[in-house]
Each structure stands twice: as C-alpha cells, then as structure tokens.
Scaffold this active site. Sequence first.
Site, PDB file in Angstrom:
ATOM      1  N   TRP A  51      53.408  38.399  34.432  1.00  0.00           N
ATOM      2  CA  TRP A  51      53.560  38.185  35.888  1.00  0.00           C
ATOM      3  C   TRP A  51      53.009  36.811  36.248  1.00  0.00           C
ATOM      4  O   TRP A  51      51.966  36.399  35.727  1.00  0.00           O
ATOM      5  CB  TRP A  51      52.783  39.258  36.663  1.00  0.00           C
ATOM      6  CG  TRP A  51      53.573  40.513  36.945  1.00  0.00           C
ATOM      7  CD1 TRP A  51      54.018  41.415  36.025  1.00  0.00           C
ATOM      8  CD2 TRP A  51      53.978  40.991  38.231  1.00  0.00           C
ATOM      9  NE1 TRP A  51      54.676  42.429  36.655  1.00  0.00           N
ATOM     10  CE2 TRP A  51      54.670  42.207  38.011  1.00  0.00           C
ATOM     11  CE3 TRP A  51      53.813  40.527  39.533  1.00  0.00           C
ATOM     12  CZ2 TRP A  51      55.203  42.965  39.054  1.00  0.00           C
ATOM     13  CZ3 TRP A  51      54.345  41.287  40.570  1.00  0.00           C
ATOM     14  CH2 TRP A  51      55.038  42.487  40.332  1.00  0.00           C
ATOM     15  N   VAL A  55      47.078  37.019  35.949  1.00  0.00           N
ATOM     16  CA  VAL A  55      46.955  36.402  37.278  1.00  0.00           C
ATOM     17  C   VAL A  55      47.368  37.440  38.310  1.00  0.00           C
ATOM     18  O   VAL A  55      48.536  37.836  38.377  1.00  0.00           O
ATOM     19  CB  VAL A  55      47.853  35.149  37.398  1.00  0.00           C
ATOM     20  CG1 VAL A  55      47.792  34.578  38.812  1.00  0.00           C
ATOM     21  CG2 VAL A  55      47.435  34.098  36.376  1.00  0.00           C
ATOM     22  N   ILE A 115      47.705  38.253  42.233  1.00  0.00           N
ATOM     23  CA  ILE A 115      47.769  37.579  43.534  1.00  0.00           C
ATOM     24  C   ILE A 115      47.947  38.630  44.621  1.00  0.00           C
ATOM     25  O   ILE A 115      48.821  39.516  44.511  1.00  0.00           O
ATOM     26  CB  ILE A 115      48.910  36.541  43.556  1.00  0.00           C
ATOM     27  CG1 ILE A 115      48.626  35.477  42.479  1.00  0.00           C
ATOM     28  CG2 ILE A 115      49.028  35.889  44.946  1.00  0.00           C
ATOM     29  CD1 ILE A 115      49.695  34.433  42.304  1.00  0.00           C
ATOM     30  N   SER A 131      50.808  42.452  50.161  1.00  0.00           N
ATOM     31  CA  SER A 131      50.572  43.071  51.472  1.00  0.00           C
ATOM     32  C   SER A 131      50.185  44.545  51.365  1.00  0.00           C
ATOM     33  O   SER A 131      50.074  45.231  52.384  1.00  0.00           O
ATOM     34  CB  SER A 131      51.831  42.906  52.325  1.00  0.00           C
ATOM     35  OG  SER A 131      52.937  43.351  51.593  1.00  0.00           O
ATOM     36  N   THR A 132      49.980  45.035  50.146  1.00  0.00           N
ATOM     37  CA  THR A 132      49.541  46.425  49.991  1.00  0.00           C
ATOM     38  C   THR A 132      48.161  46.451  49.337  1.00  0.00           C
ATOM     39  O   THR A 132      47.593  45.399  49.039  1.00  0.00           O
ATOM     40  CB  THR A 132      50.522  47.213  49.101  1.00  0.00           C
ATOM     41  OG1 THR A 132      50.445  46.682  47.767  1.00  0.00           O
ATOM     42  CG2 THR A 132      51.943  47.105  49.605  1.00  0.00           C
ATOM     43  N   HIS A 191      47.563  47.367  46.377  1.00  0.00           N
ATOM     44  CA  HIS A 191      47.732  47.278  44.933  1.00  0.00           C
ATOM     45  C   HIS A 191      46.700  46.359  44.286  1.00  0.00           C
ATOM     46  O   HIS A 191      46.043  46.695  43.293  1.00  0.00           O
ATOM     47  CB  HIS A 191      49.152  46.768  44.649  1.00  0.00           C
ATOM     48  CG  HIS A 191      49.495  46.715  43.203  1.00  0.00           C
ATOM     49  ND1 HIS A 191      49.307  45.598  42.439  1.00  0.00           N
ATOM     50  CD2 HIS A 191      50.017  47.650  42.383  1.00  0.00           C
ATOM     51  CE1 HIS A 191      49.702  45.839  41.215  1.00  0.00           C
ATOM     52  NE2 HIS A 191      50.131  47.068  41.140  1.00  0.00           N
ATOM     53  N   PHE A 197      36.736  37.429  30.007  1.00  0.00           N
ATOM     54  CA  PHE A 197      37.385  37.816  31.274  1.00  0.00           C
ATOM     55  C   PHE A 197      38.318  36.696  31.717  1.00  0.00           C
ATOM     56  O   PHE A 197      37.912  35.742  32.384  1.00  0.00           O
ATOM     57  CB  PHE A 197      36.335  38.114  32.352  1.00  0.00           C
ATOM     58  CG  PHE A 197      36.944  38.634  33.622  1.00  0.00           C
ATOM     59  CD1 PHE A 197      37.716  39.793  33.617  1.00  0.00           C
ATOM     60  CD2 PHE A 197      36.770  37.974  34.819  1.00  0.00           C
ATOM     61  CE1 PHE A 197      38.299  40.281  34.789  1.00  0.00           C
ATOM     62  CE2 PHE A 197      37.339  38.443  35.994  1.00  0.00           C
ATOM     63  CZ  PHE A 197      38.109  39.603  35.970  1.00  0.00           C
ATOM     64  N   ARG A 232      43.395  26.938  40.069  1.00  0.00           N
ATOM     65  CA  ARG A 232      42.480  27.381  39.015  1.00  0.00           C
ATOM     66  C   ARG A 232      43.128  27.395  37.642  1.00  0.00           C
ATOM     67  O   ARG A 232      42.500  27.735  36.644  1.00  0.00           O
ATOM     68  CB  ARG A 232      41.927  28.771  39.366  1.00  0.00           C
ATOM     69  CG  ARG A 232      40.880  28.683  40.458  1.00  0.00           C
ATOM     70  CD  ARG A 232      40.720  29.946  41.263  1.00  0.00           C
ATOM     71  NE  ARG A 232      39.778  29.735  42.376  1.00  0.00           N
ATOM     72  CZ  ARG A 232      40.070  29.074  43.499  1.00  0.00           C
ATOM     73  NH1 ARG A 232      41.286  28.558  43.691  1.00  0.00           N
ATOM     74  NH2 ARG A 232      39.158  28.910  44.441  1.00  0.00           N
TER      75      ARG A 232
HETATM   76  N1  RBF Z   1      50.797  42.178  37.592  1.00  0.00           N
HETATM   77  C1  RBF Z   1      50.115  41.020  37.515  1.00  0.00           C
HETATM   78  O1  RBF Z   1      49.716  40.626  36.424  1.00  0.00           O
HETATM   79  N2  RBF Z   1      49.881  40.268  38.639  1.00  0.00           N
HETATM   80  C2  RBF Z   1      50.275  40.673  39.887  1.00  0.00           C
HETATM   81  O2  RBF Z   1      50.026  39.931  40.854  1.00  0.00           O
HETATM   82  C3  RBF Z   1      50.957  41.909  39.988  1.00  0.00           C
HETATM   83  N3  RBF Z   1      51.357  42.364  41.202  1.00  0.00           N
HETATM   84  C4  RBF Z   1      51.963  43.563  41.283  1.00  0.00           C
HETATM   85  C5  RBF Z   1      52.319  44.076  42.544  1.00  0.00           C
HETATM   86  C6  RBF Z   1      52.921  45.341  42.649  1.00  0.00           C
HETATM   87  C7  RBF Z   1      53.250  45.874  44.000  1.00  0.00           C
HETATM   88  C8  RBF Z   1      53.190  46.095  41.472  1.00  0.00           C
HETATM   89  C9  RBF Z   1      53.810  47.461  41.549  1.00  0.00           C
HETATM   90  C10 RBF Z   1      52.868  45.579  40.231  1.00  0.00           C
HETATM   91  C11 RBF Z   1      52.247  44.327  40.106  1.00  0.00           C
HETATM   92  N4  RBF Z   1      51.894  43.826  38.861  1.00  0.00           N
HETATM   93  C12 RBF Z   1      51.205  42.645  38.787  1.00  0.00           C
HETATM   94  C13 RBF Z   1      52.292  44.524  37.612  1.00  0.00           C
HETATM   95  C14 RBF Z   1      51.250  45.498  37.095  1.00  0.00           C
HETATM   96  O3  RBF Z   1      50.144  44.784  36.559  1.00  0.00           O
HETATM   97  C15 RBF Z   1      51.879  46.377  35.982  1.00  0.00           C
HETATM   98  O4  RBF Z   1      52.450  45.574  34.992  1.00  0.00           O
HETATM   99  C16 RBF Z   1      52.935  47.336  36.503  1.00  0.00           C
HETATM  100  O5  RBF Z   1      52.449  48.067  37.602  1.00  0.00           O
HETATM  101  C17 RBF Z   1      53.405  48.305  35.398  1.00  0.00           C
HETATM  102  O6  RBF Z   1      52.313  49.113  34.965  1.00  0.00           O
END
Ligand code: RBF
Length: 162
Positions: free
Chosen positions: A27, A90, A92, A95-96, A98, A123, A137
């Site tokens: 991500w 990373v 970020i 709006s929820t 999560h 970390f 960063r």
């Molecule tokens: N994974 C990240 O590494 N960074 C994020 O900013 C991130 N934002 C997410 C936002 C939402 C709403 C969801 C559902 C998942 C996000 N994920 C993010 C993925 C999460 O770490 C994971 O790979 C998935 O939820 C599958 O288990």
Amino acid sequence: MAIHGLGQLDKTYDGSKLRIGILHARWNKEIIDSLVKGAHDKLLEFGVKEENIIIESVPGSFELPFGTKKFSEKWDKQGKPLDAVIPIGVLIKGSTMHFEYICDSVSQKIMDLSFELGKPIIFGVLTCLTDEQARQRAGLGGHNHGADWGLAAIEMATKFDL
Ligand code: RBF
C-alpha cells in the site's frame, strides 16, 4: 546531531556478516519504494552484502506482523537465519477508524515479535495523518526514515552478540 532521525551512531558497526530481511507492505507504493531503498542502501553502506539483504512483500501493513514471523521462520528452517527483520509499512489516516485500529495493533505486535522470535524486529511503520507527511518522512522532500531503520537493524543485530 539530527533533530529528526537517528543522527550519529555510538560507534561504527560492521554489517558484513549479517543477513537482514526487509518485509514491506505494498500500500502507498511510491512511499514504500523510497523507504525500502533508504533501508537497503544504508545496509549496503555498512557492509551488508547485497545477497544477504532479502526483500519480500505482503499486501498491507496489517499483514506485516504475521508475515514477519513466517518470513523469519522460513529462513530459520532453511538454516540461513535472518539476524534482523525490518517490516516496512505506510499507514495514512482516512475518514474511518481503520487507521487507529491498525496502527495500535500492528505496532504492538511488531514490538512483541522481537521477544517471540528472539531477534531484533525494527519498527519500520510510518503512521501519518496525510500523504504529504508520509512523503516527507520517506526521503521525498525530507529525511528518509528507511535509512535509520537500516542502521537500527545493524546496531541491534550486532550489539548484544545475539
Ligand atoms: N494498508 C496499509 O499498509 N496502509 C494503509 O494506509 C491502508 N489503508 C487501508 C484502509 C482501508 C479502509 C482498508 C480496508 C485497508 C487498508 N490497508 C492499508 C490494507 C490493510 O493493511 C490490509 O492489507 C487489508 O485490510 C487486508 O487484510
């Protein structure tokens, strides 16, 4: 002395005998790529051999703790253990809620993993409020924290005669 970042090491470390794993989430790829490069290049600078830097990925930051455990155990089983692992992700804020849940649980579990696996787990997770903070960063306008994580891995894998 740097205000942000690790600054000077307490001594010079020799990474030439170390095997270091980097496990990164996918991500926010541009930022991840820069952090991984920062860590990788710092490992090389401190003598870690290219073939002893093992890079693997998982989908997102949520997968980092379990992925790190399995990644480390896989190399243990093959008789070529990793001396330290740098999980890189990373997160970020959206709006929820999560972000809040993932930041807390992933950070806690990564800390626990050092004790569980008996080796340094660094970390390497940025928890940012905006894309711009993350870019700053990750060496995309500011200091690259990936470089600090590379140094932390070498110091921690060397310091206590693990
Ligand atoms: N994974 C990240 O590494 N960074 C994020 O900013 C991130 N934002 C997410 C936002 C939402 C709403 C969801 C559902 C998942 C996000 N994920 C993010 C993925 C999460 O770490 C994971 O790979 C998935 O939820 C599958 O288990």
